[in-house]
Design a protein around this motif. Structure first.
Motif, PDB file in Angstrom:
ATOM      1  N   ASN A 374      33.168  -9.230 -66.315  1.00 21.03           N
ATOM      2  CA  ASN A 374      32.361  -8.204 -66.991  1.00 21.03           C
ATOM      3  C   ASN A 374      31.778  -7.255 -65.943  1.00 21.03           C
ATOM      4  O   ASN A 374      30.555  -7.218 -65.722  1.00 21.03           O
ATOM      5  CB  ASN A 374      31.226  -8.862 -67.796  1.00 21.03           C
ATOM      6  N   GLY A 375      32.650  -6.483 -65.315  1.00 27.70           N
ATOM      7  CA  GLY A 375      32.237  -5.629 -64.208  1.00 27.70           C
ATOM      8  C   GLY A 375      31.203  -4.581 -64.565  1.00 27.70           C
ATOM      9  O   GLY A 375      30.139  -4.516 -63.957  1.00 27.70           O
ATOM     10  N   LEU A 376      31.497  -3.745 -65.567  1.00 27.41           N
ATOM     11  CA  LEU A 376      30.573  -2.680 -65.940  1.00 27.41           C
ATOM     12  C   LEU A 376      29.280  -3.225 -66.546  1.00 27.41           C
ATOM     13  O   LEU A 376      28.192  -2.732 -66.222  1.00 27.41           O
ATOM     14  CB  LEU A 376      31.249  -1.691 -66.882  1.00 27.41           C
ATOM     15  N   PRO A 377      29.327  -4.238 -67.428  1.00 26.57           N
ATOM     16  CA  PRO A 377      28.071  -4.826 -67.917  1.00 26.57           C
ATOM     17  C   PRO A 377      27.206  -5.389 -66.784  1.00 26.57           C
ATOM     18  O   PRO A 377      25.979  -5.311 -66.849  1.00 26.57           O
ATOM     19  CB  PRO A 377      28.555  -5.943 -68.851  1.00 26.57           C
ATOM     20  N   PHE A 378      27.834  -5.957 -65.758  1.00 30.76           N
ATOM     21  CA  PHE A 378      27.103  -6.445 -64.589  1.00 30.76           C
ATOM     22  C   PHE A 378      26.353  -5.296 -63.923  1.00 30.76           C
ATOM     23  O   PHE A 378      25.176  -5.421 -63.558  1.00 30.76           O
ATOM     24  CB  PHE A 378      28.102  -7.078 -63.607  1.00 30.76           C
ATOM     25  N   PHE A 379      27.016  -4.159 -63.810  1.00 30.69           N
ATOM     26  CA  PHE A 379      26.399  -2.980 -63.207  1.00 30.69           C
ATOM     27  C   PHE A 379      25.287  -2.423 -64.101  1.00 30.69           C
ATOM     28  O   PHE A 379      24.242  -1.990 -63.609  1.00 30.69           O
ATOM     29  CB  PHE A 379      27.472  -1.913 -62.964  1.00 30.69           C
ATOM     30  N   LEU A 380      25.494  -2.436 -65.413  1.00 29.79           N
ATOM     31  CA  LEU A 380      24.481  -1.945 -66.354  1.00 29.79           C
ATOM     32  C   LEU A 380      23.232  -2.817 -66.325  1.00 29.79           C
ATOM     33  O   LEU A 380      22.100  -2.308 -66.356  1.00 29.79           O
ATOM     34  CB  LEU A 380      25.054  -1.910 -67.777  1.00 29.79           C
ATOM     35  N   CYS A 381      23.433  -4.121 -66.269  1.00 27.92           N
ATOM     36  CA  CYS A 381      22.306  -5.051 -66.187  1.00 27.92           C
ATOM     37  C   CYS A 381      21.495  -4.770 -64.924  1.00 27.92           C
ATOM     38  O   CYS A 381      20.265  -4.757 -64.951  1.00 27.92           O
ATOM     39  CB  CYS A 381      22.820  -6.490 -66.192  1.00 27.92           C
ATOM     40  N   ALA A 382      22.193  -4.505 -63.819  1.00 28.22           N
ATOM     41  CA  ALA A 382      21.526  -4.197 -62.556  1.00 28.22           C
ATOM     42  C   ALA A 382      20.722  -2.906 -62.655  1.00 28.22           C
ATOM     43  O   ALA A 382      19.604  -2.813 -62.134  1.00 28.22           O
ATOM     44  CB  ALA A 382      22.557  -4.087 -61.435  1.00 28.22           C
ATOM     45  N   ASN A 383      21.267  -1.890 -63.337  1.00 27.48           N
ATOM     46  CA  ASN A 383      20.555  -0.626 -63.518  1.00 27.48           C
ATOM     47  C   ASN A 383      19.279  -0.826 -64.327  1.00 27.48           C
ATOM     48  O   ASN A 383      18.222  -0.264 -64.011  1.00 27.48           O
ATOM     49  CB  ASN A 383      21.459   0.392 -64.215  1.00 27.48           C
ATOM     50  N   PHE A 384      19.374  -1.642 -65.383  1.00 20.81           N
ATOM     51  CA  PHE A 384      18.203  -1.921 -66.211  1.00 20.81           C
ATOM     52  C   PHE A 384      17.128  -2.646 -65.410  1.00 20.81           C
ATOM     53  O   PHE A 384      15.943  -2.288 -65.463  1.00 20.81           O
ATOM     54  CB  PHE A 384      18.613  -2.762 -67.428  1.00 20.81           C
ATOM     55  N   LEU A 385      17.537  -3.650 -64.639  1.00 20.18           N
ATOM     56  CA  LEU A 385      16.578  -4.408 -63.834  1.00 20.18           C
ATOM     57  C   LEU A 385      15.984  -3.553 -62.720  1.00 20.18           C
ATOM     58  O   LEU A 385      14.797  -3.679 -62.394  1.00 20.18           O
ATOM     59  CB  LEU A 385      17.256  -5.645 -63.240  1.00 20.18           C
ATOM     60  N   THR A 386      16.806  -2.676 -62.130  1.00 19.93           N
ATOM     61  CA  THR A 386      16.304  -1.781 -61.077  1.00 19.93           C
ATOM     62  C   THR A 386      15.204  -0.874 -61.623  1.00 19.93           C
ATOM     63  O   THR A 386      14.151  -0.701 -60.993  1.00 19.93           O
ATOM     64  CB  THR A 386      17.449  -0.920 -60.512  1.00 19.93           C
ATOM     65  N   GLY A 387      15.447  -0.291 -62.789  1.00 21.82           N
ATOM     66  CA  GLY A 387      14.426   0.553 -63.407  1.00 21.82           C
ATOM     67  C   GLY A 387      13.166  -0.230 -63.729  1.00 21.82           C
ATOM     68  O   GLY A 387      12.049   0.253 -63.510  1.00 21.82           O
ATOM     69  N   SER A 388      13.332  -1.456 -64.216  1.00 24.26           N
ATOM     70  CA  SER A 388      12.186  -2.292 -64.566  1.00 24.26           C
ATOM     71  C   SER A 388      11.347  -2.625 -63.339  1.00 24.26           C
ATOM     72  O   SER A 388      10.106  -2.562 -63.382  1.00 24.26           O
ATOM     73  CB  SER A 388      12.668  -3.590 -65.234  1.00 24.26           C
ATOM     74  N   VAL A 389      12.015  -2.985 -62.238  1.00 19.45           N
ATOM     75  CA  VAL A 389      11.299  -3.315 -61.004  1.00 19.45           C
ATOM     76  C   VAL A 389      10.518  -2.107 -60.501  1.00 19.45           C
ATOM     77  O   VAL A 389       9.357  -2.219 -60.093  1.00 19.45           O
ATOM     78  CB  VAL A 389      12.285  -3.807 -59.914  1.00 19.45           C
ATOM     79  N   ASN A 390      11.137  -0.924 -60.549  1.00 15.16           N
ATOM     80  CA  ASN A 390      10.477   0.283 -60.061  1.00 15.16           C
ATOM     81  C   ASN A 390       9.280   0.676 -60.920  1.00 15.16           C
ATOM     82  O   ASN A 390       8.314   1.260 -60.425  1.00 15.16           O
ATOM     83  CB  ASN A 390      11.481   1.439 -60.005  1.00 15.16           C
ATOM     84  N   ILE A 391       9.347   0.373 -62.209  1.00 12.32           N
ATOM     85  CA  ILE A 391       8.241   0.697 -63.110  1.00 12.32           C
ATOM     86  C   ILE A 391       7.093  -0.303 -62.945  1.00 12.32           C
ATOM     87  O   ILE A 391       5.914   0.072 -62.974  1.00 12.32           O
ATOM     88  CB  ILE A 391       8.727   0.716 -64.570  1.00 12.32           C
ATOM     89  N   LEU A 392       7.434  -1.567 -62.721  1.00  9.34           N
ATOM     90  CA  LEU A 392       6.424  -2.625 -62.685  1.00  9.34           C
ATOM     91  C   LEU A 392       5.726  -2.786 -61.339  1.00  9.34           C
ATOM     92  O   LEU A 392       4.624  -3.335 -61.282  1.00  9.34           O
ATOM     93  CB  LEU A 392       7.068  -3.966 -63.091  1.00  9.34           C
ATOM     94  N   CYS A 393       6.369  -2.355 -60.249  1.00  9.21           N
ATOM     95  CA  CYS A 393       5.732  -2.534 -58.948  1.00  9.21           C
ATOM     96  C   CYS A 393       6.033  -1.371 -58.015  1.00  9.21           C
ATOM     97  O   CYS A 393       7.010  -0.650 -58.209  1.00  9.21           O
ATOM     98  CB  CYS A 393       6.163  -3.854 -58.305  1.00  9.21           C
ATOM     99  N   ASP A 394       5.165  -1.206 -57.020  1.00 10.38           N
ATOM    100  CA  ASP A 394       5.335  -0.165 -56.020  1.00 10.38           C
ATOM    101  C   ASP A 394       6.224  -0.712 -54.903  1.00 10.38           C
ATOM    102  O   ASP A 394       5.761  -1.425 -54.020  1.00 10.38           O
ATOM    103  CB  ASP A 394       3.975   0.260 -55.465  1.00 10.38           C
ATOM    104  N   THR A 395       7.510  -0.403 -54.977  1.00 15.82           N
ATOM    105  CA  THR A 395       8.464  -0.979 -54.019  1.00 15.82           C
ATOM    106  C   THR A 395       8.210  -0.518 -52.590  1.00 15.82           C
ATOM    107  O   THR A 395       8.500  -1.254 -51.639  1.00 15.82           O
ATOM    108  CB  THR A 395       9.905  -0.597 -54.418  1.00 15.82           C
ATOM    109  N   LEU A 396       7.673   0.683 -52.420  1.00 17.87           N
ATOM    110  CA  LEU A 396       7.467   1.214 -51.074  1.00 17.87           C
ATOM    111  C   LEU A 396       6.352   0.494 -50.318  1.00 17.87           C
ATOM    112  O   LEU A 396       6.321   0.521 -49.085  1.00 17.87           O
ATOM    113  CB  LEU A 396       7.155   2.711 -51.138  1.00 17.87           C
TER     114      LEU A 396
END
Length: 430
Positions: A374-396
């Motif tokens: 499931n190559g593309l779904p794997f990438f989509l899941c990563a995009n969703f989690l990336t956005g969530s992490v950036n919204i929930l915490c200050d990565t910098l």
């Protein structure tokens, strides 16, 4: 949040970029050797071992160990040689050559995994700024992701196997990608998620580019034989480079106001021709693999090595004259991507031959099977989690330890979801 400040203007060298990717080939070889020689481990134990040897190690190499990439390559090479001495075949003669190899699965899974690690890692200060996307010309680790994704799709194009779809079916096939592209734009706009317009434009994004490449390639291959892919790809890149040199490059990279749809999305629109050319070159390589995959291994390896040498020479030549630009997807960039893709396929292929000769069989890590399933779904899941992490915490503001922990948990979730779908034989087609 990703912003213009997170993008490095100069990037790094082509060698350093490649030196961070190459270790994955050795890590895959080592992981497969252990799986072959310890086949009775339970699935949970095997997954834990694979996650640590492939994913955690790659995260470390891309972040805190990036300055030691060359030393790591040497150490991994020595380790591979030592393990071959330990895991030698038990019979007095080497086993028969097995023509069913998995190097394409290895290459495609590697591209997906490294891309997914990178899209979140780049938001942390632990990720070297020189690896972030270049603003104009240059080489960087984050620049190769979209190109390698196009490459990985091209080498397994359905037309290579003689499967041709009607134009209507091809158009329907692009609808999910267009929906994803529009959905991403709406989501980032509503959430005020800062996406640099210099990547693809105001409304354009990665999924729209994939949709355009898929639709245009299907239209062309519906009237032209797949055997002409090399010619088509070469002509597209040649025409694209000529157009760029006539002033389009300056327009795309300049400060023209984004007042119209074309001006607002000039990066995505103009670069699509380059990515289409890259796709056809990848299809041509996939056709080569399908024709010569059953030849004697020495002959195959020799041809792959010749291709790699030619492509790195062409990359140096094109970069000297035109530069390499992801934003333009120019000839220097596309040939650079082809070199990375083909050279990594060569490394994986050689590893497969050695494993079969020494151990009598080959092995695909479970994580690779799951990601490739499931190559593309794997990438989509990563995009969703990336956005969530950036919204929930200050990565910098995250320190090194916290950054590593977040990246590891993030990859655990991605790989866990992929393996759960794979274990239940659930394939999500987009």
């Amino acid at each position: 949040m990703k912003s213009e400040e997170m993008m490095h203007s100069n990037g790094t060298t082509a060698y350093e970029t490649y030196s961070v990717i190459v270790p994955f080939g050795f890590l895959t070889f080592i992981t497969s050797l252990f799986n072959i020689n310890f086949p009775n481990r339970s699935i949970p134990h095997r997954l834990i071992f694979e996650f640590n040897s492939l994913i955690v190690t790659s995260i470390l190499i891309m972040t805190i160990l990036s300055d030691y990439a060359t030393e790591i390559i040497i150490l991994l090479l020595i380790l591979c040689i030592l393990l071959l001495g330990v895991f030698r075949w038990k019979d007095s003669r080497p086993p028969k050559y097995n023509r069913h190899l998995n190097y394409i699965t290895f290459a495609r899974s590697t591209i997906n995994i490294l891309s997914v690690i990178g899209i979140l890692a780049v938001d942390f200060t632990i990720f070297p700024r020189r690896f972030a996307k270049t603003k104009v010309y240059g080489f960087s680790l984050m620049d190769v992701g979209v190109g390698l994704f196009v490459f990985s799709n091209g080498i397994v194009a359905s037309e290579i196997r003689g499967k041709h779809h009607s134009l209507l079916k091809s158009i329907k096939g692009t609808i999910p990608l267009i929906v994803l592209g529009c959905g991403r734009f709406l989501a980032t706009s509503k959430l005020d998620y800062n996406v640099p317009v210099s990547e693809y434009g105001v409304h354009w994004n990665f999924f729209i580019t994939l949709a355009i490449v898929k639709l245009c390639s299907a239209c062309i291959l519906s009237i032209v034989s797949v055997n002409r892919s090399l010619l088509i790809g070469t002509c597209l890149l040649l025409v694209h480079e000529v157009i760029l040199q006539l002033g389009v490059a300056q327009f795309v990279l300049g400060n023209t106001p984004r007042t119209t749809f074309f001006n607002a999305n000039r990066e995505g629109i103009v670069s699509s021709t380059g990515y289409l050319g890259l796709y056809f070159l990848s299809v041509s390589f996939g056709k080569f693999l399908s024709v010569y995959v059953y030849n004697k291994s020495r002959k195959h390896i020799f041809k792959l090595c010749i291709m790699s040498v030619f492509l790195i020479w062409a990359t140096v030549l094109l970069n000297k004259n035109f530069g390499a630009s992801r934003r333009l997807a120019n000839s220097g960039y596309c040939i650079w991507i082809m070199f990375i893709g083909i050279s990594m396929v060569t490394i994986f292929y050689l590893g497969e031959i050695i494993k079969i000769f020494v151990c009598g069989c080959t092995n695909v890590p479970l994580i690779f099977e799951a990601v490739n399933y499931n190559g593309l779904p794997f990438f989509l899941c990563a995009n969703f989690l990336t956005g969530s992490v950036n919204i929930l915490c200050d990565t910098l503001s995250a320190d090194n330890l916290r950054s590593l922990c977040i990246l590891i948990v993030y990859m655990m979730i991605n790989c866990g979801v992929s393996y759960s779908l794979f274990a239940k034989s659930i394939k999500i087609k987009l």
